[in-house]
Design an enzyme around this catalytic site. Structure first.
Site, PDB file in Angstrom:
ATOM      1  CB  ALA A 110     -13.701 -26.726  38.105  1.00 53.48           C
ATOM      2  CG  PHE A 111     -14.326 -23.403  33.499  1.00 56.97           C
ATOM      3  CD1 PHE A 111     -15.057 -24.570  33.440  1.00 56.97           C
ATOM      4  CD2 PHE A 111     -14.968 -22.203  33.193  1.00 56.97           C
ATOM      5  CE1 PHE A 111     -16.399 -24.563  33.088  1.00 56.97           C
ATOM      6  CE2 PHE A 111     -16.311 -22.183  32.844  1.00 56.97           C
ATOM      7  CZ  PHE A 111     -17.028 -23.374  32.792  1.00 56.97           C
ATOM      8  CE  LYS A 112     -19.553 -24.659  36.189  1.00 57.76           C
ATOM      9  NZ  LYS A 112     -18.942 -25.841  35.535  1.00 57.76           N
ATOM     10  CG  ASP A 113     -12.056 -22.125  41.315  1.00 60.17           C
ATOM     11  OD1 ASP A 113     -13.018 -22.024  42.096  1.00 60.17           O
ATOM     12  OD2 ASP A 113     -11.271 -23.095  41.313  1.00 60.17           O
ATOM     13  CG  MET A 116     -17.802 -18.444  42.058  1.00 62.67           C
ATOM     14  SD  MET A 116     -19.404 -18.104  41.319  1.00 62.67           S
ATOM     15  CE  MET A 116     -19.987 -19.733  40.943  1.00 62.67           C
TER      16      MET A 116
END
Ligand SMILES: *Cc1c(COP(=O)(O)O)cnc(C)c1O
Length: 465
Positions: A110-113, A116
């Protein structure tokens, strides 16, 4: 470069402290005191640069003297080495003038990587230098928690505790949180729902004695360092389709408003963005706000795009701050009203400004499934349900858009296999590098929905009890 709180009362902090703190102590969110800008020649030079090189130039003005140039280059190179595509965030084409920006090539799909992985490395260097150790506690409905665990696993300056609602995340999401073997990772199944997890987190931050004792840090989407990392892909994508010589538009599947606020930041930095389009699912508070100026909560209805099922869009406060000429007292009054009455009304001037920069659209459950099926038929692309919300909203406005449209693909379809299969008949396989996810052993700690129980667990596991 210093950071000020949107509520105007917490002290201004340098980047490092804003990152390590997360939430300001007056309840506000940190924003840069001024917006740095990049000139057109610099932006044009990004056309043949690597993702890491662009990231270096886009993020550096926000860092002050937190890292030396060499340190920061090293941080970037470690952060993105885990991505499964050499471009990190590649573009694919869907239609004449419509492109998809794939943000799901990181370790948890997911784009949160993208953010993060970077803040994991930045925390490690900043804390290592001070000889300190901190405790990250997060609450998740699925994607944020797994991205945080992947980013902080094995880093020796950090313990990471992620609370998720027991039985209410997908099998892929749960296993991504419970299978890392490193001893600094703690996946906590809370006997409650996502709101309970968030309430526990908030209570921990308000327990100042506990907060200081464990050096509590937050990495949810209001952490400024996450927003800043997301600005980069607006630049790489826009330049790939002709910026700065021509304007570009973006459509962003939106929940907490962090991702699209990064697009607004890119525009303030000088990227020629024409329209920024907010795409919501049936939980459409932001779409309604744009339509009428009325920002009122109406209860969350679960959807097949669960990472956008929100009722309080926390990063929207950063935009409200801008719409009200950066007056912290005005923001404070509106947020107080939201808390006590469940709504606030934007002033006429603020609404007009909002509409100058943003458009919005809403996509219901049936339209989301139809879009997945239709895109599969037309292009062979298998979209995740969140991305499908964006593609639908973008497609509706292509005919009167005069600039290339880039829709953000926020997750890999394999993260939401049931919804995708039921929409288009294709079971999306996990990428090869995580094909053994279902064979790895799980480690889970169950806790009741009780602040004391969770705090006791954190104290005991971090040896600070
Ligand atoms: C978190 C998330 C979103 C929403 O992003 P915000 O920054 O909260 O607006 C959209 N899609 C997916 C897959 C997500 O994980």
């Amino acid at each position: 470069m210093k950071y000020v709180s949107t509520r105007g009362e917490a002290p201004a902090l340098p980047f490092e402290d804003a990152m390590l703190t997360g939430l300001a102590r007056d309840g506000g969110l940190y924003v840069p005191q001024t917006w740095p800008t990049l000139d057109a020649d610099t932006i044009a030079s990004f056309a043949f640069a690597s993702y890491e090189e662009v990231a270096f130039h886009v993020i550096r003005p926000f860092l002050g003297d937190t890292f030396t140039d060499d340190e920061f280059r090293e941080i970037l190179s470690k952060a993105y080495a885990s991505f499964g595509h050499v471009c990190r965030c590649p573009l694919v084409q869907l239609n004449a003038g419509h492109f998809l920006l794939e943000l799901f090539h990181g370790p948890t799909l997911a784009f949160k990587d993208v953010a993060m992985q970077l803040i994991g490395q930045m925390f490690q260097v900043a804390l290592g230098r001070k000889g300190e150790r901190c405790t990250i506690v997060g609450a998740t409905s699925g994607d944020t928690g797994s991205a945080a665990i992947e980013a902080f696993r094995g880093l020796d300056a950090v313990d990471v505790f992620i609370m998720y609602p027991d039985g209410r995340v997908s099998d892929v999401q749960r296993r991504q949180m419970t299978t890392p073997a490193e001893s600094n990772v703690h996946a906590i199944a809370v006997d409650g729902d996502f709101d309970d997890c968030q309430a526990l987190l908030k209570d921990m931050f308000n327990d100042f004695a506990f907060r200081d004792r464990v050096q509590l840090a937050g990495v949810n989407s209001i952490n400024w360092a996450r927003v800043v990392a997301q600005i980069v892909y607006y630049f790489t994508a826009a330049v790939a389709v002709g910026a700065p010589k021509r304007n570009v538009s973006f459509t962003v599947p939106t929940g907490n408003f962090g991702d699209i606020f990064a697009g607004y930041a890119a525009k303030r930095m000088g990227l020629p963005i024409d329209r920024l389009v907010i795409a919501t699912n049936q939980n459409d508070i932001l779409h309604r706000t744009l339509q009428s100026g009325d920002h009122s909560k109406s209860g969350v209805t679960p959807s097949i795009s669960p990472s956008m099922d929100i009722q309080v869009s926390s990063n929207f406060e950063r935009l409200v701050f801008e719409l009200y000429d950066r007056r912290g007292t005005a923001v404070q009054a509106l947020m107080q009203q939201l808390k006590t009455e469940g709504s606030f009304e934007l002033s006429g001037a603020a609404l007009q400004r909002l509409r100058q920069e943003f458009d919005s659209g809403r996509c219901d459950e049936r339209q989301t499934a139809e879009t997945i099926a239709e895109q599969y038929r037309q292009t062979g692309e298998v979209l995740c349900p969140h991305t499908a919300v964006g593609v639908k909203v973008a497609s509706d406005r292509l005919s009167d858009n005069h600039s290339p449209m880039i829709t953000l693909a926020t997750a890999h379809a394999a993260k939401f296999p049931a919804a995708v299969e039921s929409a288009c008949g294709v079971h999306p396989p996990l990428p090869e590098r995580m094909a053994d996810l279902f064979d790895r052993p799980e480690r889970i700690t169950q806790v009741p929905n009780d602040l004391q129980a969770v705090e006791a667990l954190v104290l005991q596991r971090t040896g600070r009890g």
